[in-house]
Design an enzyme around this catalytic site. Structure first.
Site, PDB file in Angstrom:
ATOM      1  N   PHE A 132       0.860  -1.183   0.000  1.00 55.83           N
ATOM      2  CA  PHE A 132       0.000   0.000   0.000  1.00 55.83           C
ATOM      3  C   PHE A 132       0.895   1.230   0.000  1.00 55.83           C
ATOM      4  CE2 PHE A 132      -2.310   3.535   1.776  1.00 55.83           C
ATOM      5  CZ  PHE A 132      -3.500   3.487   1.068  1.00 55.83           C
ATOM      6  N   ASP A 216       9.417   2.727   1.394  1.00 55.41           N
ATOM      7  CA  ASP A 216       8.277   3.516   1.863  1.00 55.41           C
ATOM      8  C   ASP A 216       8.221   3.350   3.374  1.00 55.41           C
ATOM      9  OD1 ASP A 216       5.810   4.377   2.763  1.00 55.41           O
ATOM     10  OD2 ASP A 216       4.715   3.675   0.998  1.00 55.41           O
ATOM     11  N   LYS A 245       3.154  10.267   8.009  1.00 60.04           N
ATOM     12  CA  LYS A 245       2.458   9.825   9.229  1.00 60.04           C
ATOM     13  C   LYS A 245       3.052  10.374  10.527  1.00 60.04           C
ATOM     14  CE  LYS A 245      -0.039   5.663   7.744  1.00 60.04           C
ATOM     15  NZ  LYS A 245      -1.413   6.067   8.026  1.00 60.04           N
TER      16      LYS A 245
HETATM   17  N1  PLP Z   1       2.541   4.458   2.380  1.00 59.89           N
HETATM   18  C1  PLP Z   1       2.244   3.697   3.433  1.00 59.89           C
HETATM   19  C2  PLP Z   1       3.164   2.574   3.808  1.00 59.89           C
HETATM   20  C3  PLP Z   1       1.095   3.931   4.190  1.00 59.89           C
HETATM   21  O1  PLP Z   1       0.801   3.141   5.228  1.00 59.89           O
HETATM   22  C4  PLP Z   1       0.237   4.992   3.817  1.00 59.89           C
HETATM   23  C5  PLP Z   1      -0.999   5.265   4.553  1.00 59.89           C
HETATM   24  O2  PLP Z   1      -1.541   4.424   5.227  1.00 59.89           O
HETATM   25  C6  PLP Z   1       0.594   5.774   2.709  1.00 59.89           C
HETATM   26  C7  PLP Z   1       1.746   5.488   2.012  1.00 59.89           C
HETATM   27  C8  PLP Z   1      -0.253   6.931   2.287  1.00 59.89           C
HETATM   28  O3  PLP Z   1      -0.094   7.968   3.207  1.00 59.89           O
HETATM   29  P1  PLP Z   1      -1.139   9.180   3.247  1.00 59.89           P
HETATM   30  O4  PLP Z   1      -2.435   8.620   3.749  1.00 59.89           O
HETATM   31  O5  PLP Z   1      -0.528  10.169   4.193  1.00 59.89           O
HETATM   32  O6  PLP Z   1      -1.243   9.716   1.856  1.00 59.89           O
END
Ligand code: PLP
Length: 385
Positions: A132, A216, A245
């Site tokens: 994700f 990520d 986050k």
């Molecule tokens: N990458 C990861 C690993 C995530 O867990 C999330 C959100 O849950 C995102 C990207 C996307 O982040 P945002 O909701 O701040 O756009």
């Protein structure tokens, strides 16, 4: 305003993209939350792995109060100190290269995708099954989940997914690959740590082909796993990482950070964002980063996380427990979303489910051992009924 009134406003005016739980929170402190009727809740979710320094940490509140009274926004056409200091702090505490500040995890991944195309023009992307990476079109294209992607096709071309197996990963990375994007622990998929052998296979294939290995760390960063950055708990150092986050002490911020040898593939004018690195969020992030970088806190995240995970394994109906630090997933026999609703209503426990049988625990990192014990007692009662 009553909850009924908020629900009426939502029904009238809010796009139904979220399924909210029936509670209105009005106050938070550390790992505790209070609703509009004064009921106290124990928070094992931290705003989905965001409030790492705890709700309303005094240092974050003070930094924001001070900055908001001085200057809120002037844009990146000028210098302001907090954003520059934050970039310097991020680079020097991690990969040592350059930083692009933005406003969210998806935006950080968009920046990473564009940067990789600058690095290898026309190049392709490899991601892992179950990943994700966000909801914007580029990040969504990197999120190989049919139910999330399907309605929004056509996606950005050039993305392929591969299972988390060393040989499969090695085979997928070619001299046409611009970047490999990996969560070191897949969060939304149910907290699945990616084995070091897979990360090492990606690292060596990227070294051979010249592709960028990008982690990520939107969820694993900012102390969540008991290291300041998740890659520090693996055997691999990426060429770049994306964070968001937990970075901003609850304020919306994201960042792309590169390794020294990568520097900045971006050229002047290649990318931008009006609000990015604004003084208030950057001041909040600097204060929060100070809290979550503290070695004593990180050691406690490791030891308390291990203790919580071991205790979870002993609870009735718990089939498997995974994770690192205070990023823990648990598969249970029963209905996880229903248990989350009962936890809120019956035990004043805030948590979430990532799937029909999977619970995720990502509490504020400042949660105390006594609060974790209390959570375990409440969970034991919930799982027993
Ligand atoms: N990458 C990861 C690993 C995530 O867990 C999330 C959100 O849950 C995102 C990207 C996307 O982040 P945002 O909701 O701040 O756009």
């Amino acid at each position: 305003m009553s909850l009924d009134h908020l629900q009426a406003l939502e029904a009238a005016s809010v796009m139904p993209t979220y399924k909210r739980m029936p509670v209105e929170f009005v106050k938070g402190e550390g790992a505790l939350l209070w609703d509009d009727e004064g009921r106290e809740y124990l928070d094992l979710l931290a705003g989905i792995a965001v409030d790492n320094a705890g709700h309303c940490h005094p240092a974050v509140v003070a930094a924001v109060r001070e900055q908001v009274g001085k200057l809120v926004h002037v844009s990146n056409l000028f210098y302001t100190a907090p954003g520059m200091e934050l970039a310097d702090r991020l680079a020097s505490s991690s990969l040592g290269g350059k930083v692009f500040l933005c406003n969210s995890g998806a935006e950080a991944n968009e920046a990473a995708i564009k940067m990789a195309r600058r690095h290898r023009p026309g190049g392709e992307f490899v991601v892992l099954e179950g990943a994700f990476h966000g909801r914007t079109m580029g990040a969504l294209s990197a999120t190989p989940q049919a139910e999330k992607q399907g309605p929004f096709e056509p996606l950005v071309p050039g993305f392929s997914s591969v299972c988390a197996d060393p040989d499969a990963v090695r085979a997928a990375i070619t001299d046409r690959t611009a970047a490999v994007l990996i969560e070191p622990i897949q969060g939304e998929a149910g907290v699945h740590p990616i084995p070091d052998a897979v990360l090492e296979a990606a690292r060596s294939a990227c070294d051979v082909t010249g592709a960028l290995l990008i982690f990520d760390e939107v969820q694993t960063g900012s102390g969540r796993t008991g290291n300041l950055w998740g890659y520090e708990g693996t055997t691999v150092v990426p060429d770049a990482m994306t964070v968001a986050k937990g970075l901003g002490g609850g304020f919306p911020i994201g960042a792309l950070v590169t390794a020294e040898k990568i520097g900045s593939p971006f050229l002047a004018g290649d990318h931008g964002s009006t609000f990015a690195g604004g003084p208030v969020v950057a001041a909040a992030a600097l204060a929060s980063l100070e809290v979550v970088s503290e070695p004593g806190l990180l050691a406690a995240v490791r030891s308390e996380g291990a203790r919580f995970a071991a205790s979870l394994r002993e609870l009735p109906g718990v089939k498997a427990v995974r994770g690192r630090g205070l990023m823990i997933g648990a598969d249970i026999d029963g209905d996880a979303p229903a248990l989350v609703m009962r936890a809120l209503a019956d035990e004043a426990l805030v948590m979430n489910a990532t799937g029909p049988h999977t619970l995720r625990f990502v509490p504020p990192l400042v949660i105390s051992p006594a609060q974790l014990d209390s959570a375990l007692t409440r969970l034991a009662r919930l799982l027993a009924t």
